[in-house]
Design a protein around this motif. Structure first.
Motif, PDB file in Angstrom:
ATOM      1  N   ASN A 105       0.796  -1.223   0.000  1.00 13.77           N
ATOM      2  CA  ASN A 105       0.000   0.000   0.000  1.00 13.77           C
ATOM      3  C   ASN A 105       0.830   1.274   0.000  1.00 13.77           C
ATOM      4  O   ASN A 105       0.318   2.352  -0.299  1.00 13.77           O
ATOM      5  N   GLY A 106       2.107   1.161   0.345  1.00 13.82           N
ATOM      6  CA  GLY A 106       2.961   2.343   0.385  1.00 13.82           C
ATOM      7  C   GLY A 106       3.288   2.761   1.807  1.00 13.82           C
ATOM      8  O   GLY A 106       2.566   2.437   2.757  1.00 13.82           O
ATOM      9  N   MET A 107       4.377   3.486   1.958  1.00 16.57           N
ATOM     10  CA  MET A 107       4.838   3.916   3.274  1.00 16.57           C
ATOM     11  C   MET A 107       3.999   5.061   3.837  1.00 16.57           C
ATOM     12  O   MET A 107       3.480   5.888   3.075  1.00 16.57           O
ATOM     13  N   PRO A 108       3.857   5.124   5.164  1.00 13.21           N
ATOM     14  CA  PRO A 108       3.231   6.312   5.751  1.00 13.21           C
ATOM     15  C   PRO A 108       4.137   7.521   5.551  1.00 13.21           C
ATOM     16  O   PRO A 108       5.352   7.385   5.409  1.00 13.21           O
ATOM     17  N   THR A 109       3.564   8.682   5.509  1.00 17.50           N
ATOM     18  CA  THR A 109       4.369   9.898   5.392  1.00 17.50           C
ATOM     19  C   THR A 109       5.032  10.207   6.733  1.00 17.50           C
ATOM     20  O   THR A 109       4.652   9.659   7.779  1.00 17.50           O
ATOM     21  N   VAL A 110       6.006  11.081   6.719  1.00 21.94           N
ATOM     22  CA  VAL A 110       6.651  11.496   7.971  1.00 21.94           C
ATOM     23  C   VAL A 110       5.637  12.173   8.883  1.00 21.94           C
ATOM     24  O   VAL A 110       5.624  11.937  10.103  1.00 21.94           O
ATOM     25  N   SER A 111       4.764  12.978   8.305  1.00 15.54           N
ATOM     26  CA  SER A 111       3.722  13.642   9.105  1.00 15.54           C
ATOM     27  C   SER A 111       2.820  12.623   9.788  1.00 15.54           C
ATOM     28  O   SER A 111       2.439  12.793  10.953  1.00 15.54           O
ATOM     29  N   ARG A 112       2.493  11.552   9.062  1.00 15.71           N
ATOM     30  CA  ARG A 112       1.643  10.507   9.652  1.00 15.71           C
ATOM     31  C   ARG A 112       2.378   9.796  10.792  1.00 15.71           C
ATOM     32  O   ARG A 112       1.783   9.492  11.833  1.00 15.71           O
ATOM     33  N   LEU A 113       3.662   9.536  10.613  1.00 15.47           N
ATOM     34  CA  LEU A 113       4.437   8.895  11.679  1.00 15.47           C
ATOM     35  C   LEU A 113       4.457   9.747  12.943  1.00 15.47           C
ATOM     36  O   LEU A 113       4.318   9.230  14.059  1.00 15.47           O
ATOM     37  N   LEU A 114       4.610  11.046  12.772  1.00 16.75           N
ATOM     38  CA  LEU A 114       4.691  11.945  13.930  1.00 16.75           C
ATOM     39  C   LEU A 114       3.378  11.999  14.704  1.00 16.75           C
ATOM     40  O   LEU A 114       3.363  12.383  15.877  1.00 16.75           O
ATOM     41  N   GLN A 115       2.281  11.599  14.064  1.00 17.30           N
ATOM     42  CA  GLN A 115       0.982  11.588  14.744  1.00 17.30           C
ATOM     43  C   GLN A 115       0.740  10.295  15.523  1.00 17.30           C
ATOM     44  O   GLN A 115      -0.206  10.202  16.300  1.00 17.30           O
ATOM     45  N   MET A 116       1.605   9.294  15.315  1.00 18.89           N
ATOM     46  CA  MET A 116       1.424   8.014  16.003  1.00 18.89           C
ATOM     47  C   MET A 116       1.851   8.154  17.459  1.00 18.89           C
ATOM     48  O   MET A 116       2.694   8.991  17.806  1.00 18.89           O
ATOM     49  N   PRO A 117       1.272   7.337  18.382  1.00 19.14           N
ATOM     50  CA  PRO A 117       1.516   7.497  19.827  1.00 19.14           C
ATOM     51  C   PRO A 117       2.988   7.464  20.225  1.00 19.14           C
ATOM     52  O   PRO A 117       3.376   8.110  21.206  1.00 19.14           O
ATOM     53  N   PHE A 176       5.432   8.882  18.908  1.00 17.50           N
ATOM     54  CA  PHE A 176       6.088  10.176  18.705  1.00 17.50           C
ATOM     55  C   PHE A 176       5.227  11.372  19.106  1.00 17.50           C
ATOM     56  O   PHE A 176       5.761  12.461  19.343  1.00 17.50           O
ATOM     57  N   SER A 177       3.929  11.209  19.181  1.00 12.06           N
ATOM     58  CA  SER A 177       3.037  12.372  19.332  1.00 12.06           C
ATOM     59  C   SER A 177       3.239  13.120  20.649  1.00 12.06           C
ATOM     60  O   SER A 177       3.006  14.332  20.730  1.00 12.06           O
ATOM     61  N   ASP A 178       3.677  12.415  21.692  1.00 11.31           N
ATOM     62  CA  ASP A 178       3.839  13.064  23.001  1.00 11.31           C
ATOM     63  C   ASP A 178       5.280  13.489  23.286  1.00 11.31           C
ATOM     64  O   ASP A 178       5.591  13.945  24.395  1.00 11.31           O
ATOM     65  N   VAL A 179       6.160  13.338  22.294  1.00 11.43           N
ATOM     66  CA  VAL A 179       7.566  13.674  22.510  1.00 11.43           C
ATOM     67  C   VAL A 179       7.744  15.188  22.433  1.00 11.43           C
ATOM     68  O   VAL A 179       7.286  15.836  21.483  1.00 11.43           O
ATOM     69  N   LEU A 180       8.433  15.730  23.431  1.00  9.59           N
ATOM     70  CA  LEU A 180       8.729  17.162  23.449  1.00  9.59           C
ATOM     71  C   LEU A 180      10.228  17.358  23.267  1.00  9.59           C
ATOM     72  O   LEU A 180      11.030  16.836  24.051  1.00  9.59           O
TER      73      LEU A 180
END
Length: 442
Positions: A298-310, A312-316
């Motif tokens: 189906n293709g790779m997730p985008t970098v933006s999509r990866l950053l929304q995953m749990p 990475f999403s809470d990393v400051l």
């Protein structure tokens, strides 16, 4: 001494192939050199008595073929200089360290402050990229590392744009990119100097080569894409036509890195069917989005999509250093064009691999025992039908002759002999009768 002829092919084109001659002792020497990998490799055992018997030679040839299949399909071994020299001695006979030193010396004719201390032979996997320990003559205690590399197949920038882009690298300031002290390029190669990392690399920590507290990770070798050097994982993502952009390539390569960081080793196969237990289910969800068969299709997730995953999403990110890297507009356009050319070459390579795979499957199906039986049955039926039709034709002619009313007697003839089985679609080659060179893809 028995010699073995090996046909070696690079890539999917049969035109890019050659033959080499090797003895068992050559295989044994290679195998001893590869023992450092700690892998169990299936080299057939030695035999002192009876090693010239026909049956033994045939059996040993099968064993050596299996051995070559293992080392050429193992991602790390197939990129090893020892294996490349064994299979392609004409292309890998030169001493690249000496060549690198010659180029470095020419670069520094106009920069006399630099001094080469010694080669760093244990760093890096690229055969045409070499590393050296450096120092500045008036600052002898400061240890630096120089990397030199030939330009690669994806170098699409003009010489002028490349030299300008490489020189700009030393002006890049980013909290997660390792600082570059000096960089320059010419029409055939480039060199980059950066501070020597006494703590080693992330890979050293993964494989426990060095024991140190986990440091902040910084990217190295940022120049590789500018120089057109291929990715270490190209043989993986070139198999999947949905991974056809540089962002998709970066995400796929990140998946390999994350797997190795999580489990302490690279994945056994790609795609990955199942994942061992991990410290965090969030890690596994990221790996599943990148390395599974479904992700490949189906293709790779985008970098933006990866950053929304749990994961990475809470990393400051608390680093206060602001990124700084100014690229002139004209160079940005040249980089954009280079990116498009790189993606086009990847797409064309993936298309060729896809066509080759389909052809190989068709040939394998055509040559299977089941298909051979089907063709034999069809050939027999065709033979019987031809014989029957020939007999009917003869009977009709005989009947017409008796009923012609001419009074002339017609000599009796025997029915036509049955036609031999048709060999349409069956191609006999010398390999069916004679021993041939065994093959390896490289």
């Amino acid at each position: 001494m028995q010699e073995y002829i090996i046909r070696v092919q690079r890539g999917v084109s049969a035109e890019n192939s050659w033959q080499i001659v090797r003895r068992y002792s050559d295989f044994d020497l290679l195998n001893n050199s590869l023992q450092i990998s700690t892998l169990s490799l299936p080299l057939p055992p030695k035999k002192l008595i009876g090693n010239m018997e026909r049956e033994f030679i045939a059996e040993r040839q099968k064993g050596l073929q299996a051995y070559l299949d293992v080392i050429t399909t193992h991602h790390i071994l197939s990129n090893c200089e020892l294996v490349k020299k064994f299979l392609d001695p004409n292309s890998y006979s030169v001493n690249y360290t000496e060549i690198a030193l010659q180029h470095v010396s020419m670069f520094f004719r106009s920069e006399p402050k630099w001094e080469v201390v010694e080669p760093l032979k244990d760093i890096g996997w690229r055969i045409r990229k070499k590393y050296f320990l450096m120092k500045i003559k008036n600052q002898p205690k400061e240890r630096l590392m120089l990397s030199w590399a030939d330009l690669g197949p994806d170098k699409y920038l003009s010489d002028k744009d490349l030299q300008y882009a490489v020189k700009l690298l030393s002006s890049c300031s980013h909290p997660y990119i390792y600082k570059i002290t000096f960089a320059t390029a010419n029409e055939s190669s480039a060199l980059v100097i950066r501070p020597f990392s006494e703590k080693g690399t992330l890979k050293d920590l993964i494989y426990k080569v060095r024991s140190a507290p986990p440091p902040p990770c910084k990217l190295l070798d940022l120049e590789n894409s500018l120089l057109g050097l291929p990715s270490f994982y190209r043989s993986y993502f070139s198999q999947f036509r949905k991974i056809n952009t540089l962002e998709g390539v970066d995400v796929h390569c990140f998946g390999h890195l994350l797997y190795e960081m999580t489990y302490g080793r690279p994945p056994d196969t790609i795609p990955v069917d199942s994942f061992p237990p991990a410290p965090s289910v969030f890690v596994v969800s990221v790996l599943e989005s990148i390395l599974t068969c479904e992700a490949m299709k189906n293709g790779m997730p985008t970098v933006s999509r990866l950053l929304q995953m749990p994961l990475f999403s809470d990393v400051l990110l608390t680093n206060s250093e602001k990124p700084q890297f100014k690229i002139p507009t004209k160079l940005k356009e040249a980089l954009k064009t280079s990116k498009e050319c790189t993606e086009k070459r990847l797409t064309e390579e993936q298309k060729l691999i896809h066509q080759h795979r389909r052809l190989t499957r068709a040939q394998s199906h055509h040559g299977s025992e089941e298909e051979k039986k089907k063709r034999k049955i069809l050939a027999r039926k065709k033979s019987k039908r031809s014989a029957y039709e020939s007999g009917e034709e003869h009977s009709a002619k005989y009947s017409n002759s008796n009923n012609s009313g001419s009074g002339a007697s017609s000599p009796l003839t025997s029915p036509s002999s049955p036609t031999p089985p048709s060999t349409a679609g069956i191609k006999f080659t010398a390999s069916d009768l004679l021993p041939i060179p065994f093959n390896t893809l490289f």
